[in-house]
Structures are given as C-alpha cells and as structure tokens.
Design an enzyme around this catalytic site. Structure first.
Site, short mmCIF file in Angstrom:
data_model
loop_
_atom_site.label_atom_id
_atom_site.label_comp_id
_atom_site.label_asym_id
_atom_site.label_seq_id
_atom_site.Cartn_x
_atom_site.Cartn_y
_atom_site.Cartn_z
N SER A 108 8.47 6.71 6.15
CA SER A 108 7.47 7.81 6.57
C SER A 108 7.62 9.11 5.65
O SER A 108 8.85 9.18 4.86
CB SER A 108 8.21 8.24 7.73
OG SER A 108 7.38 9.22 8.11
N TYR A 130 0.95 11.07 4.31
CA TYR A 130 0.20 12.03 5.34
C TYR A 130 -0.41 12.93 4.09
O TYR A 130 0.25 13.16 3.28
CB TYR A 130 1.19 12.60 6.21
CG TYR A 130 1.63 12.22 7.46
CD1 TYR A 130 0.79 11.54 8.31
CD2 TYR A 130 3.00 12.02 7.59
CE1 TYR A 130 1.10 10.74 9.39
CE2 TYR A 130 3.33 11.35 8.72
CZ TYR A 130 2.32 10.86 9.69
OH TYR A 130 2.80 10.36 10.93
N THR A 156 -1.72 7.22 6.67
CA THR A 156 -1.85 7.34 7.96
C THR A 156 -3.00 8.38 8.26
O THR A 156 -2.78 9.50 7.84
CB THR A 156 -0.54 7.66 8.79
OG1 THR A 156 0.37 6.69 8.34
CG2 THR A 156 -0.54 8.04 10.19
N LYS A 248 -3.69 3.20 8.02
CA LYS A 248 -3.01 3.18 9.58
C LYS A 248 -3.54 4.44 10.58
O LYS A 248 -3.88 5.30 10.24
CB LYS A 248 -1.62 3.28 9.46
CG LYS A 248 -0.90 3.41 10.79
CD LYS A 248 0.71 3.35 10.45
CE LYS A 248 1.47 3.32 11.60
NZ LYS A 248 1.53 4.75 12.18
N HIS A 272 -0.75 5.34 17.06
CA HIS A 272 0.55 6.23 16.63
C HIS A 272 1.75 6.20 17.79
O HIS A 272 2.28 7.35 18.06
CB HIS A 272 0.13 7.64 16.40
CG HIS A 272 0.69 8.40 15.38
ND1 HIS A 272 0.55 8.56 14.16
CD2 HIS A 272 2.05 8.94 15.25
CE1 HIS A 272 1.42 9.12 13.27
NE2 HIS A 272 2.52 9.33 14.11
C1 GLV Z 1 5.35 11.65 13.27
O1 GLV Z 1 4.76 10.49 12.44
C2 GLV Z 1 5.35 11.47 14.64
O2 GLV Z 1 4.52 10.94 15.30
O3 GLV Z 1 6.15 12.55 15.12
#
Ligand code: GLV
Length: 373
Positions: A108, A130, A156, A248, A272
């Site tokens: 991530s 991100y 994402t 994503k 998510h």
């Molecule tokens: C981060 O990606 C979250 O969902 O907290």
C-alpha cells in the site's frame, strides 16, 4: 498461535486480542453502517456451486499466469493500509510469506514500511498508488516503483475522498484514552510499539514527515489525497509507467469499459473492502456484469469478503481471473506475523483444492460460470 486457527476467519479474533483497540477497529471496520462490508461476506457465501463427481481429480494444478509470470495459485495479498503496525515491520513479513508461497504481494502507498525497505528484503512487491495532491511526488513514487522493478502498479481509484468510518471515530483519542488502549495490549506494545519503530508512513515520509497519522487517518486523507483525480490522470500514469498497470476500485460495468479503453492491463473489482461508499454492491454481485462488459479483453482481479479457498473458487466461477485477499491476511499478520500469513495461504490453497475436486475441476481455467448452480 497459528495452530489455534482452523481458518482465516479465526484469525480475526486472534487479531482482536493482539492489536490495540484503535488499530483493530481501523483494520476491521467499514464505512457508515457497514452494509457493504457485510454484503461482501454474505453475497459471496451465498454463491452456489455445482457438485460434479467421478471426474478423476487426482491431479489438481492451481498454477496460473498473470502479467507474464507464473504464480502458485490465482491469489495475491492485496494492499492493506498500516499493515506494518499490525506486526513488527509487518509489510516485510507479509512480502516474505507471499514470496515463499509464490504469490504476489501488493504494498500500500499508506504502508509503514517503505517500498525501499520491502524491496531490500529481497521480495519486490507490486506497488499500490494513491494520488496525493503533489503530482511531482506521485511521479516520484512511480519512478521509485520503476527503479525497484515492481511487477505491477496498482492504481487505486475509489478513494478520491475517504468514506466516513464511524468505528475509527469512536476508537480515536489521544492522551490517557490512547495510553489505556496501548497498555491493554502489552505484547503489541513491546513487539511493535517499541521494537517495531519507526511508525511513519514510509512511502510518504518525504511529504508528510515522520509521524504516522494514527489518531485521525480520515482527516489526514482528506487533506492529502487529491479529489480532482479523473480518467485523464490514468492516461498520465500510463504515460509514465510501462509495466502492468492495474486499476483498482471498479464496481460498475461502464467504468470497467472505460478502464479497458484507458490502456490499463487489468482491473480489480473492489469496493475497498466496504470502507468507502456504503450500500454499494458487493463485489460478488458486481463481478458477473463486469466480466460481461470486459469480455475477456483484460484480466479481472477481485477482492472483498474472501476468507477461504472456497471463496476464491466462487470468485473464479463468477468471472474473476485472480483474487486478492485483504483482511484475511492482515488478521493473520496481526496474530502470527509471517507464520500466520503463511498458514492462511496454506489453508486457502488446501481449501481451493477441495473446492475444485468436488466441482470436478483440475485446472484453474476450468473454473468458470458453468460451475454456478
Ligand atoms: C486505506 O486504504 C484505507 O482503506 O484505510
């Protein structure tokens, strides 16, 4: 510890007992009333497969190819925020477990361990990106992923703004409230809180400094992520990144068609983990129509509610080519570190074999919609 867990869901309880309250709530929670979070689990579990017998299932092979690479099974560790706080240098431990199981691990953007730290362990991850407001910095992250030879960039797109997460708000707090939460978990406090430092967001340190936003992640995302992100930005990323580009956060067939036109190499059907817009479709429900819209032009990955190898087979039957785990591996990491993740992957593999055997399939590409009862 890992021997006490019979399946991935058992690790949830073990993680709850190990993590400070606010961290468990961050990992476990969804947005608003958590309707979608629950739907992901229940809709997937209500997918009915056909039992098919007497087909010689003595030789089952789970291997699959994605992005010109062979993987031991069509399963990967999806990106999970702050995983490096669930166990000591947690993302490095997870990357090792994934590499040993010969499956991919996606790091991530909001990880504790930086891409450099994970790559230095010898297990280069996929990199999840991100859009932060500073585009120069986004370009720099893409360049870092290129230099590290990451096998895929996972862009994402469903977090332009953060979903309201009530559990985070309720568990938040500083001062004595936070101290009490930490003191209630002495094992974590010693192993991760003290020996697992630094607790910064490794990839974002250059722009946000050394302090991880542990008390108010939502506000932090609101002020640092870029809500103006749009399809032109996907083109921009495509221009900078020559390797496999994965989008994503697709939940709608029109968006899936747009993604296929954008030059992406794959999509992840995802809401998510029920952490963004509550009330939207579960991924198990969204998957079929998206597979129709894509019509085999791109590989389809999916996440959301996957807790067993049977769930993996269900997702494949619904139209996925590859399945990402989220909470399933993060709970195990919290409870048992690298060994916990390795154990969950072994369980998933064994469960997949049984599900394939009893549906009469010996190869992953035989698992398709004809298996849906
Ligand atoms: C981060 O990606 C979250 O969902 O907290």
């Amino acid at each position: 510890m890992s021997r006490r867990a019979a399946n991935a869901s058992d690790y949830r309880e073990l993680a709850k007992a190990r993590l400070p309250h606010f961290l468990f709530e961050y990992l476990d929670g969804g947005s608003y009333d958590e309707v979608t979070l629950k739907r992901n689990l229940t809709d997937l579990r209500s997918v009915v497969l056909k039992q098919q017998v007497l087909r010689d299932v003595s030789d089952i092979d789970l291997k699959t190819t994605l992005f010109s690479k062979e993987w031991a099974m069509p399963v990967g560790l999806g990106p999970v925020g702050l995983a490096g706080l669930y166990a000591r240098r947690g993302e490095v431990q997870a990357a090792r477990a994934a590499a040993n199981a010969r499956i991919p691990f996606a790091l991530s953007t909001v990880s504790a361990c930086s891409l450099g730290e994970v790559a230095a362990s010898g297990h280069v991850p996929w990199y999840q990106l991100y859009f932060v407001k500073d585009r120069g910095f986004v370009a720099q992250m893409i360049e870092t992923a290129r230099e590290a030879s990451c096998g895929a960039l996972v862009l994402t797109v469903d977090l332009a703004v953060p979903g309201s997460r009530y559990r985070d708000a309720r568990a938040a707090g500083v001062g004595p409230r936070r101290t009490l939460q930490l003191l209630a978990r002495p094992r974590w406090l010693w192993d991760v809180g003290l020996l697992g430092k630094p607790h910064s967001l490794g990839n974002l340190e250059p722009i946000v400094g050394k302090k991880a936003p542990l008390s108010d992640f939502q506000t932090w995302i609101q002020s640092n992520f870029d809500p103006s992100v749009n399809w032109k930005d996907v083109e921009w990323v495509r221009g900078q990144w020559k390797g496999p580009l994965v989008i994503k956060g697709i939940l709608d067939p029109d968006d899936a068609r747009e993604a296929a036109k954008s030059g992406a190499d794959a999509i992840v059907v995802s809401n998510h983990g029920g952490r963004q817009l509550d009330g939207v479709l579960s991924t198990a429900s969204a998957l079929g129509p998206i597979a129709d819209a894509i019509g085999g032009r791109l590989p389809i990955l999916v996440d959301g509610g996957v807790r067993s190898g049977l769930d993996v087979v269900r997702m494949l039957a619904l139209g996925a080519d590859f399945v990402l785990l989220g909470r399933a591996w993060a709970y195990a990491l919290a409870a048992g570190g690298e060994q916990g993740v390795a154990h969950v992957l072994k369980l998933i593999e064994a469960e997949m074999r049984v599900a394939m055997a009893l549906t009469g399939c010996t190869r992953v590409n035989e698992v398709d919609r004809s298996l849906l009862a």
